[in-house]
Design a protein around this motif. Structure first.
Motif, mmCIF file in Angstrom:
data_model
loop_
_atom_site.group_PDB
_atom_site.id
_atom_site.type_symbol
_atom_site.label_atom_id
_atom_site.label_comp_id
_atom_site.label_asym_id
_atom_site.label_seq_id
_atom_site.Cartn_x
_atom_site.Cartn_y
_atom_site.Cartn_z
ATOM 1 N N PRO A 1 -0.032 31.335 -88.266
ATOM 2 C CA PRO A 1 -1.087 30.569 -88.695
ATOM 3 C C PRO A 1 -1.229 29.495 -87.590
ATOM 4 O O PRO A 1 -0.254 28.988 -86.975
ATOM 5 N N VAL A 2 -2.560 28.803 -87.341
ATOM 6 C CA VAL A 2 -2.630 27.788 -86.313
ATOM 7 C C VAL A 2 -3.299 26.644 -86.907
ATOM 8 O O VAL A 2 -4.571 26.884 -87.525
ATOM 9 N N PRO A 3 -2.893 25.304 -86.780
ATOM 10 C CA PRO A 3 -3.813 24.370 -87.335
ATOM 11 C C PRO A 3 -5.039 24.086 -86.585
ATOM 12 O O PRO A 3 -5.050 24.351 -85.424
ATOM 13 N N LYS A 4 -5.962 23.696 -87.277
ATOM 14 C CA LYS A 4 -7.205 23.252 -86.522
ATOM 15 C C LYS A 4 -7.180 22.286 -85.603
ATOM 16 O O LYS A 4 -7.695 22.549 -84.516
ATOM 17 N N ALA A 5 -6.239 21.442 -85.476
ATOM 18 C CA ALA A 5 -6.149 20.244 -84.411
ATOM 19 C C ALA A 5 -5.631 21.162 -83.118
ATOM 20 O O ALA A 5 -6.199 20.735 -82.088
ATOM 21 N N MET A 6 -4.802 22.248 -83.404
ATOM 22 C CA MET A 6 -4.418 22.809 -82.283
ATOM 23 C C MET A 6 -5.675 23.878 -81.691
ATOM 24 O O MET A 6 -5.722 24.047 -80.475
ATOM 25 N N VAL A 7 -6.416 24.427 -82.440
ATOM 26 C CA VAL A 7 -7.389 25.374 -82.169
ATOM 27 C C VAL A 7 -8.613 24.408 -81.281
ATOM 28 O O VAL A 7 -8.823 24.713 -80.340
ATOM 29 N N ASP A 8 -8.864 23.074 -81.952
ATOM 30 C CA ASP A 8 -9.395 22.272 -81.064
ATOM 31 C C ASP A 8 -8.946 21.915 -79.672
ATOM 32 O O ASP A 8 -9.705 21.710 -78.777
ATOM 33 N N LYS A 9 -7.681 21.842 -79.492
ATOM 34 C CA LYS A 9 -7.070 21.638 -78.105
ATOM 35 C C LYS A 9 -6.881 22.926 -77.301
ATOM 36 O O LYS A 9 -6.476 22.815 -76.202
ATOM 37 N N LEU A 10 -7.248 24.146 -78.016
ATOM 38 C CA LEU A 10 -6.912 25.258 -77.073
ATOM 39 C C LEU A 10 -7.474 25.222 -75.618
ATOM 40 O O LEU A 10 -6.908 25.435 -74.659
ATOM 41 N N PRO A 11 -8.772 24.917 -75.354
ATOM 42 C CA PRO A 11 -9.121 24.705 -74.066
ATOM 43 C C PRO A 11 -8.405 23.876 -73.191
ATOM 44 O O PRO A 11 -8.255 24.221 -71.860
ATOM 45 N N ILE A 12 -7.919 22.767 -73.547
ATOM 46 C CA ILE A 12 -6.876 21.746 -73.051
ATOM 47 C C ILE A 12 -5.765 22.660 -72.694
ATOM 48 O O ILE A 12 -5.468 22.526 -71.520
ATOM 49 N N PHE A 13 -5.196 23.456 -73.406
ATOM 50 C CA PHE A 13 -3.826 23.954 -73.402
ATOM 51 C C PHE A 13 -4.062 24.935 -72.227
ATOM 52 O O PHE A 13 -3.249 25.153 -71.472
ATOM 53 N N LEU A 14 -5.210 25.747 -72.324
ATOM 54 C CA LEU A 14 -5.439 26.599 -71.311
ATOM 55 C C LEU A 14 -5.715 26.253 -69.984
ATOM 56 O O LEU A 14 -5.239 26.914 -68.830
ATOM 57 N N SER A 15 -6.299 25.024 -69.815
ATOM 58 C CA SER A 15 -6.587 24.365 -68.467
ATOM 59 C C SER A 15 -5.192 24.112 -67.943
ATOM 60 O O SER A 15 -4.762 24.215 -66.675
ATOM 61 N N ALA A 16 -4.401 23.578 -68.800
ATOM 62 C CA ALA A 16 -3.053 23.093 -68.423
ATOM 63 C C ALA A 16 -2.062 24.266 -67.852
ATOM 64 O O ALA A 16 -1.469 24.152 -66.899
ATOM 65 N N LEU A 17 -2.264 25.468 -68.668
ATOM 66 C CA LEU A 17 -1.399 26.651 -68.089
ATOM 67 C C LEU A 17 -1.888 27.129 -66.993
ATOM 68 O O LEU A 17 -1.335 27.370 -65.951
ATOM 69 N N ALA A 18 -3.145 27.193 -66.712
ATOM 70 C CA ALA A 18 -3.896 27.871 -65.630
ATOM 71 C C ALA A 18 -3.443 26.692 -64.272
ATOM 72 O O ALA A 18 -3.268 27.176 -63.283
ATOM 73 N N ALA A 19 -3.514 25.458 -64.497
ATOM 74 C CA ALA A 19 -3.023 24.702 -63.289
ATOM 75 C C ALA A 19 -1.485 24.691 -63.132
ATOM 76 O O ALA A 19 -1.300 24.750 -62.002
ATOM 77 N N LYS A 20 -0.661 24.865 -63.859
ATOM 78 C CA LYS A 20 0.692 25.182 -64.000
ATOM 79 C C LYS A 20 0.920 26.611 -63.180
ATOM 80 O O LYS A 20 1.873 26.552 -62.241
ATOM 81 N N LEU A 21 0.327 27.731 -63.558
ATOM 82 C CA LEU A 21 0.597 28.818 -62.931
ATOM 83 C C LEU A 21 -0.255 29.054 -61.564
ATOM 84 O O LEU A 21 0.353 29.718 -60.650
ATOM 85 N N ASP A 22 -1.185 28.194 -61.409
ATOM 86 C CA ASP A 22 -1.891 28.373 -60.173
ATOM 87 C C ASP A 22 -2.280 27.190 -59.404
ATOM 88 O O ASP A 22 -3.737 26.547 -59.371
ATOM 89 N N PRO A 23 -1.280 26.149 -59.254
ATOM 90 C CA PRO A 23 -1.516 24.709 -58.768
ATOM 91 C C PRO A 23 -2.480 24.854 -57.407
ATOM 92 O O PRO A 23 -2.130 25.759 -56.587
ATOM 93 N N PRO A 24 -3.013 23.843 -57.136
ATOM 94 C CA PRO A 24 -3.878 23.586 -56.127
ATOM 95 C C PRO A 24 -3.078 23.544 -54.660
ATOM 96 O O PRO A 24 -1.966 23.017 -54.914
#
Length: 65
Positions: free
Chosen positions: A37-60
């Motif tokens: 199960p995933v709390p709605k607060a985390m679902v709402d933040k999913l785009p932020i988490f994905l952006s942070a992960l992408a930045a971490k894996l592929d830094p400029p």
């Protein structure tokens, strides 16, 4: 010319049912499925988490001074 093949390892779905969110992750290689199960607060933040992960894996690229 080199050729590459893509192999699906995991597949994920975020499902909403009657206001309840569930993350399903399928291990395509081994055939298992895990759910949690995933709390709605985390679902709402999913785009932020994905952006942070992408930045971490592929830094400029770093600038040299």
């Amino acid at each position: 010319m080199a050729t590459s093949t893509r192999t699906l390892l995991f597949a994920a779905e975020l499902v909403e049912e009657n206001g309840t969110y569930t993350l399903l992750v399928e291990d395509v290689q081994r055939g298992g499925v895990q759910t949690t199960p995933v709390p709605k607060a985390m679902v709402d933040k999913l785009p932020i988490f994905l952006s942070a992960l992408a930045a971490k894996l592929d830094p400029p690229p770093r600038r040299r001074w």
